[in-house]
Design an enzyme around this catalytic site. Structure first.
Site, PDB file in Angstrom:
ATOM      1  N   SER A 150       0.790  -1.232   0.000  1.00 38.90           N
ATOM      2  CA  SER A 150       0.000   0.000   0.000  1.00 38.90           C
ATOM      3  C   SER A 150       0.818   1.275   0.000  1.00 38.90           C
ATOM      4  CB  SER A 150      -0.970  -0.004   1.187  1.00 38.90           C
ATOM      5  OG  SER A 150      -2.027  -0.896   0.930  1.00 38.90           O
TER       6      SER A 150
ATOM      7  N   ALA B  57     -18.188  -3.529  11.423  1.00 33.80           N
ATOM      8  CA  ALA B  57     -18.037  -3.343  12.871  1.00 33.80           C
ATOM      9  C   ALA B  57     -18.633  -4.493  13.677  1.00 33.80           C
ATOM     10  CB  ALA B  57     -18.670  -2.012  13.287  1.00 33.80           C
TER      11      ALA B  57
ATOM     12  N   TYR C 125     -10.850   2.314   4.764  1.00 32.37           N
ATOM     13  CA  TYR C 125      -9.736   2.050   3.855  1.00 32.37           C
ATOM     14  C   TYR C 125     -10.194   1.098   2.760  1.00 32.37           C
ATOM     15  CZ  TYR C 125      -4.756   1.275   2.796  1.00 32.37           C
ATOM     16  OH  TYR C 125      -3.521   1.212   2.194  1.00 32.37           O
ATOM     17  N   SER C 126     -10.103   1.534   1.510  1.00 30.51           N
ATOM     18  CA  SER C 126     -10.597   0.729   0.395  1.00 30.51           C
ATOM     19  C   SER C 126      -9.612   0.774  -0.765  1.00 30.51           C
ATOM     20  CB  SER C 126     -11.958   1.246  -0.082  1.00 30.51           C
ATOM     21  OG  SER C 126     -12.362   0.596  -1.274  1.00 30.51           O
ATOM     22  N   ASN C 127      -9.080  -0.387  -1.145  1.00 35.63           N
ATOM     23  CA  ASN C 127      -8.178  -0.459  -2.292  1.00 35.63           C
ATOM     24  C   ASN C 127      -8.851   0.020  -3.569  1.00 35.63           C
ATOM     25  OD1 ASN C 127      -5.738  -1.619  -1.121  1.00 35.63           O
ATOM     26  ND2 ASN C 127      -6.972  -3.440  -0.751  1.00 35.63           N
TER      27      ASN C 127
ATOM     28  N   GLY D  55       2.971  -0.918   4.008  1.00 37.13           N
ATOM     29  CA  GLY D  55       2.301  -1.793   3.058  1.00 37.13           C
ATOM     30  C   GLY D  55       2.575  -3.248   3.352  1.00 37.13           C
TER      31      GLY D  55
END
Length: 392
Positions: A81, A140, A191-193, A334
């Site tokens: 990342s 969650a 967090y999203s690729n 990463g």
């Protein structure tokens, strides 16, 4: 505010100077730290530190299971990342050229995906778009929603069997958009690729060139990053490099496989790039030292948005970490299929830590606790109390 081409040329002409390497015995505490990190469960470790004492580089452990050589200190590795920091910097260079607007709806650039018109380019870079992560989501309440096969979260064999498959970025985006959004755009952080896959497509649409070509033009070439590669779907890793491994179950038997070569298109611009500790140092020092972006865009990049992680906000492709000593670090780490990459810098770029750790990975990410401890150990060694500085 966009800079003129003359301004941009000024940034790219700046030279990043590496300090002379310090003798190994002068930094015994750093060698001891990576020796102990390898002892905690890693196959190998390579560390590069730049500070007021100069440059120190060292390695520990093995380059390859069954061998005797240490990891090469100039070796290539998959940076995971940290790719996002390079990509965000590239977008901001294009903002400086007047090609992209941070607060323009992403749908204006990529109408074919029918994105929520409230999602801006800034939200993609900042992970506030709400777009589903194509590599899977954990909610969650503990609910897991799978995406494409990845090395984590299942038995692992499905990823092993598909590790040379090619995924095109459009395919990853359409899969993500077929899932419900995590939240309304701009109302949360997750967090999203996929955010960065969309950014890749946006860069290519705006410029008419591939991400690799634009990265070469605006980042790799100007900084002289000779060991940095945008691989797209290539499984190859340039020599020299250390090896990484994957442990998985097949027909009730534990198997360990060398996965150094695999097709990284499953993560795409979320984490596919290759680099070296030297190139990462050159990049992060130039970025934070003002040699890559106009001051106003660097400030935008490093303005933290709340993440829910204690003492950690997210800007545009970087985490902004508050330290126990009251200072600030600019960082992005990463992890990708056996490789873990660390990249930390003070806000002025004068003190930096870049490292690669290699391991036998598995679907349960059993190395996670050791990785967290290793990261903290190195940060404590390099950025000791009273030596970090604030962004003020």
């Amino acid at each position: 505010m966009a800079s003129t081409p003359t301004d941009q040329d000024t940034f790219t002409r700046q030279t990043v100077v590496s300090l002379p390497a310090a003798a190994g015995p002068d930094r015994q505490e750093l060698q001891r730290a990576i020796d102990e990190i390898v002892g905690s469960g890693f196959v190998g470790a390579t560390l590069r530190v730049h500070d007021e004492r100069g440059e120190w580089v060292g390695s520990a452990g093995l380059a390859e299971l069954g061998g005797t050589a240490k990891p090469p200190t100039n070796g290539h590795f998959r940076i995971g990342s940290n790719t996002k920091t390079f990509t965000a910097a590239l977008v901001l260079r294009l903002v400086a050229e007047g090609r992209i607007g941070l607060d323009v709806p992403a749908a204006d650039y990529l109408p074919e995906f029918e994105l929520d018109p409230r999602i801006t380019v800034r939200m993609l870079l900042q992970h506030t778009s709400g777009v589903f992560n194509h590599t899977g989501e954990v909610y969650a309440d503990g609910t897991v929603v799978l995406g494409i096969p990845i090395p984590y979260g299942t038995t692992g064999k499905e990823w092993v069997d598909n590790r040379f498959a090619t995924y095109r970025p459009e395919e990853l985006v359409r899969l993500a958009l077929s899932k419900p959004a995590r939240f309304e755009p701009g109302t949360g952080w997750s967090y999203s690729n996929t955010n960065y896959v969309l950014v890749r497509l946006l860069i290519e649409k705006v410029t008419g060139r591939s991400l690799a070509e634009e990265m070469q033009r605006l980042i790799i070439g100007p900084l002289g990053l000779s060991g940095t590669v945008v691989p797209d779907a290539s499984p190859e890793l340039p020599e020299p490099h250390a090896h990484v491994y994957y442990r998985y179950e097949d027909a009730g038997q534990q198997q360990t496989l060398d996965i150094t070569r695999h097709n990284p298109s499953w993560v795409s611009t979320g984490g596919d790039m290759i680099s070296t500790t030297q190139d990462l140092h050159t990049f992060v020092s130039a970025l934070n030292g003002g040699g890559l972006l106009p001051a106003e865009l660097l400030a935008e990049m490093r303005t933290p948005h709340p993440t829910g992680i204690p003492n950690m906000g997210y800007g545009l492709g970087v985490f902004v970490q508050d330290t126990d000593s009251g200072g600030t670090l600019i960082t992005h780490n990463g992890g990708i299929a056996g490789y873990a990459t660390l990249m930390f810098s003070t806000p002025d770029g004068s003190r930096a830590l870049t490292a690669s750790l290699t391991c036998v990975d598995d679907a349960g990410l059993s190395i996670a606790a050791a990785l967290q401890n290793a990261q903290q150990r190195l940060v404590d060694e390099v950025f000791s109390a009273g030596q970090t500085e604030s962004t003020a």
